[in-house]
Design a protein around this motif. Structure first.
Motif, PDB file in Angstrom:
ATOM      1  N   ASP A  44       0.840  -1.191   0.000  1.00  0.00           N
ATOM      2  CA  ASP A  44       0.000   0.000   0.000  1.00  0.00           C
ATOM      3  C   ASP A  44       0.878   1.245   0.000  1.00  0.00           C
ATOM      4  OD1 ASP A  44      -2.314   1.486  -0.005  1.00  0.00           O
ATOM      5  OD2 ASP A  44      -3.009   0.857   1.976  1.00  0.00           O
ATOM      6  N   CYS A  45       0.267   2.378  -0.327  1.00  0.00           N
ATOM      7  CA  CYS A  45       0.963   3.657  -0.223  1.00  0.00           C
ATOM      8  C   CYS A  45      -0.062   4.759  -0.085  1.00  0.00           C
ATOM      9  CB  CYS A  45       1.873   3.906  -1.423  1.00  0.00           C
ATOM     10  SG  CYS A  45       1.009   4.071  -2.998  1.00  0.00           S
ATOM     11  N   ALA A  46       0.347   5.864   0.539  1.00  0.00           N
ATOM     12  CA  ALA A  46      -0.545   6.998   0.726  1.00  0.00           C
ATOM     13  C   ALA A  46       0.258   8.210   1.170  1.00  0.00           C
ATOM     14  CB  ALA A  46      -1.613   6.683   1.777  1.00  0.00           C
ATOM     15  N   VAL A  47      -0.283   9.380   0.899  1.00  0.00           N
ATOM     16  CA  VAL A  47       0.174  10.582   1.586  1.00  0.00           C
ATOM     17  C   VAL A  47      -0.699  10.674   2.828  1.00  0.00           C
ATOM     18  CG1 VAL A  47       0.437  13.090   1.487  1.00  0.00           C
ATOM     19  CG2 VAL A  47       0.921  11.696  -0.532  1.00  0.00           C
ATOM     20  N   THR A  48      -0.103  10.443   3.989  1.00  0.00           N
ATOM     21  CA  THR A  48      -0.881  10.180   5.200  1.00  0.00           C
ATOM     22  C   THR A  48      -1.030  11.372   6.131  1.00  0.00           C
ATOM     23  OG1 THR A  48       1.116   9.339   6.264  1.00  0.00           O
ATOM     24  CG2 THR A  48      -0.351   7.718   5.239  1.00  0.00           C
ATOM     25  N   ILE A  66       4.003  14.132   4.573  1.00  0.00           N
ATOM     26  CA  ILE A  66       4.398  12.764   4.900  1.00  0.00           C
ATOM     27  C   ILE A  66       3.753  11.778   3.922  1.00  0.00           C
ATOM     28  CG2 ILE A  66       4.379  10.951   6.662  1.00  0.00           C
ATOM     29  CD1 ILE A  66       3.879  13.313   8.703  1.00  0.00           C
ATOM     30  N   ALA A  67       4.586  10.988   3.246  1.00  0.00           N
ATOM     31  CA  ALA A  67       4.108   9.868   2.439  1.00  0.00           C
ATOM     32  C   ALA A  67       4.577   8.586   3.103  1.00  0.00           C
ATOM     33  CB  ALA A  67       4.638   9.942   1.015  1.00  0.00           C
ATOM     34  N   ARG A  68       3.774   7.544   2.974  1.00  0.00           N
ATOM     35  CA  ARG A  68       4.137   6.281   3.620  1.00  0.00           C
ATOM     36  C   ARG A  68       3.870   5.107   2.680  1.00  0.00           C
ATOM     37  NH1 ARG A  68       3.057   4.368   9.813  1.00  0.00           N
ATOM     38  NH2 ARG A  68       4.509   6.107  10.113  1.00  0.00           N
ATOM     39  N   PHE A  69       4.816   4.171   2.661  1.00  0.00           N
ATOM     40  CA  PHE A  69       4.704   2.954   1.863  1.00  0.00           C
ATOM     41  C   PHE A  69       4.760   1.740   2.788  1.00  0.00           C
ATOM     42  CE2 PHE A  69       6.470   6.118  -0.980  1.00  0.00           C
ATOM     43  CZ  PHE A  69       5.837   5.887  -2.190  1.00  0.00           C
ATOM     44  N   SER A  70       3.858   0.800   2.587  1.00  0.00           N
ATOM     45  CA  SER A  70       3.921  -0.488   3.266  1.00  0.00           C
ATOM     46  C   SER A  70       4.586  -1.484   2.334  1.00  0.00           C
ATOM     47  CB  SER A  70       2.510  -0.974   3.630  1.00  0.00           C
ATOM     48  OG  SER A  70       2.544  -2.305   4.112  1.00  0.00           O
ATOM     49  N   TYR A 106      10.420  16.972   3.258  1.00  0.00           N
ATOM     50  CA  TYR A 106       9.429  15.942   2.946  1.00  0.00           C
ATOM     51  C   TYR A 106       9.853  14.648   3.627  1.00  0.00           C
ATOM     52  CZ  TYR A 106       8.013  19.134  -0.794  1.00  0.00           C
ATOM     53  OH  TYR A 106       7.596  20.241  -1.505  1.00  0.00           O
ATOM     54  N   ASP A 107       8.904  13.991   4.296  1.00  0.00           N
ATOM     55  CA  ASP A 107       9.169  12.707   4.939  1.00  0.00           C
ATOM     56  C   ASP A 107       8.581  11.589   4.088  1.00  0.00           C
ATOM     57  OD1 ASP A 107      10.598  13.134   7.331  1.00  0.00           O
ATOM     58  OD2 ASP A 107       9.198  11.875   8.448  1.00  0.00           O
ATOM     59  N   VAL A 108       9.411  10.658   3.646  1.00  0.00           N
ATOM     60  CA  VAL A 108       8.918   9.475   2.942  1.00  0.00           C
ATOM     61  C   VAL A 108       9.232   8.279   3.833  1.00  0.00           C
ATOM     62  CG1 VAL A 108       8.939   8.143   0.818  1.00  0.00           C
ATOM     63  CG2 VAL A 108       9.421  10.604   0.741  1.00  0.00           C
ATOM     64  N   GLN A 109       8.190   7.636   4.345  1.00  0.00           N
ATOM     65  CA  GLN A 109       8.324   6.601   5.367  1.00  0.00           C
ATOM     66  C   GLN A 109       8.019   5.224   4.786  1.00  0.00           C
ATOM     67  OE1 GLN A 109       5.682   7.869   8.528  1.00  0.00           O
ATOM     68  NE2 GLN A 109       6.912   9.676   8.997  1.00  0.00           N
ATOM     69  N   GLY A 200       2.099  10.451  11.466  1.00  0.00           N
ATOM     70  CA  GLY A 200       3.495  10.859  11.456  1.00  0.00           C
ATOM     71  C   GLY A 200       4.311  10.047  12.415  1.00  0.00           C
ATOM     72  N   ALA A 201       3.890   8.798  12.683  1.00  0.00           N
ATOM     73  CA  ALA A 201       4.489   8.030  13.771  1.00  0.00           C
ATOM     74  C   ALA A 201       5.890   7.543  13.451  1.00  0.00           C
ATOM     75  CB  ALA A 201       3.615   6.844  14.119  1.00  0.00           C
TER      76      ALA A 201
END
Length: 207
Positions: A44-48, A66-70, A106-109, A200-201
Motif C-alpha cells: 500500500d501507499c498513501a500521503v498520510t 508525509i508519504a508512507r509505503f507499506s 518531505y518525509d517518505v516513510q 506521522g508516527a
C-alpha cells in the motif's frame, strides 16, 4: 488558548489560512496515479499527513508533508533500490501539491515486517530537503539516480535533520508545539481513527 493549527491556519471562512488538507489530498491523488502497489510489489501507499512543526517569521505554517509505503508483512530487509525508486515517485507526487507552502522537508516513510501502513513492526524514513525535491521535479538530467546520489552525499548521519538517507521515523504528533493534519488520504489508506492519529508516527505500532 488556540491550538497551533488554529493559530497558524486561520479561520476556514477567511482567506488567511492555507488549506493543508486540500494540499495533502491533492498530493495523495497524484501518488495514487503514479504508483500502483501491484506494479512495485508492495502492499500500500498513501500521503498520510502534513505535520505543522513551527511557524515562520510571517506566521506561516512550517510543514512536513508525509508519504508512507507499506513494503510487506514478510519483508525484513527492504530492497533499497526499490526504496529509492519509491522515494523519487513520492517526491514527484508531493512537491507540486505543496508549491507555495513553507516546507521544512518531505518525509517518505517505509513500514515493513508487519501488516499495513500503520501496524508494521518497523518504520524507516528518508527525509528530503525542499532544494533537492525541487531539483528532482524541475531540473533536466537530475533523475532518480542523481537524486539518490545527492541525498547519500548530503546525509551527515544526523537522523533529526534533513537530508536523512535511511533513519528512524519521527512521531510529529508527539513533538512539542506541533500538530498533524490528516484527511481523506489517511482514510483512503484504510487507517482506523487511532491509526490516523499516528500518520506521522515513528514505530508504527508504538502509537
Amino acid at each position: 488558548m488556540p491550538s497551533l493549527l488554529e493559530r497558524l491556519l486561520g479561520d476556514d471562512d477567511t482567506d488567511e489560512g492555507i488549506d493543508l488538507q486540500e494540499r495533502e489530498d491533492e498530493a495523495h491523488e497524484a501518488l495514487q496515479n503514479r504508483v500502483t502497489p501491484e506494479s512495485y510489489g508492495i502492499d500500500d501507499c498513501a500521503v498520510t499527513g502534513v505535520a505543522v512543526v513551527n511557524e515562520g517569521p510571517d506566521e506561516e505554517p512550517i510543514t512536513v508533508p508525509i508519504a508512507r509505503f507499506s513494503l510487506g508483512e514478510d519483508v525484513e530487509s527492504p530492497d533499497l533500490d526499490l526504496v529509492w525508486e519509491l522515494v523519487s515517485e513520492a517526491i514527484q507526487a508531493m512537491q507540486p501539491g505543496f508549491e507555495g507552502v513553507f516546507v521544512r522537508h518531505y518525509d517518505v516513510q517505509f513500514t515493513f515486517d508487519g501488516d499495513g501502513l500503520f501496524e508494521a513492526e518497523e518504520c524507516r524514513r528518508i527525509a528530503v530537503t525542499p532544494e533537492l525535491a525541487d531539483r528532482l521535479v524541475t531540473e533536466t538530467g537530475f533523475d532518480a539516480a542523481a537524486f539518490e546520489e545527492a541525498m547519500l552525499e548530503a546525509d551527515d548521519i544526523d537522523d533529526h535533520i534533513a537530508p536523512v538517507a535511511w533513519g528512524e521515523c519521527v512521531d510529529y504528533s508527539r513533538n512539542d508545539n506541533a500538530a498533524v493534519v490528516t484527511g481523506a488520504a489517511a482514510a483512503a489508506a484504510g487507517a482506523s481513527a487511532a491509526g490516523a492519529s499516528c500518520a506521522g508516527a515513528g514505530a508504527a505500532g508504538g502509537c
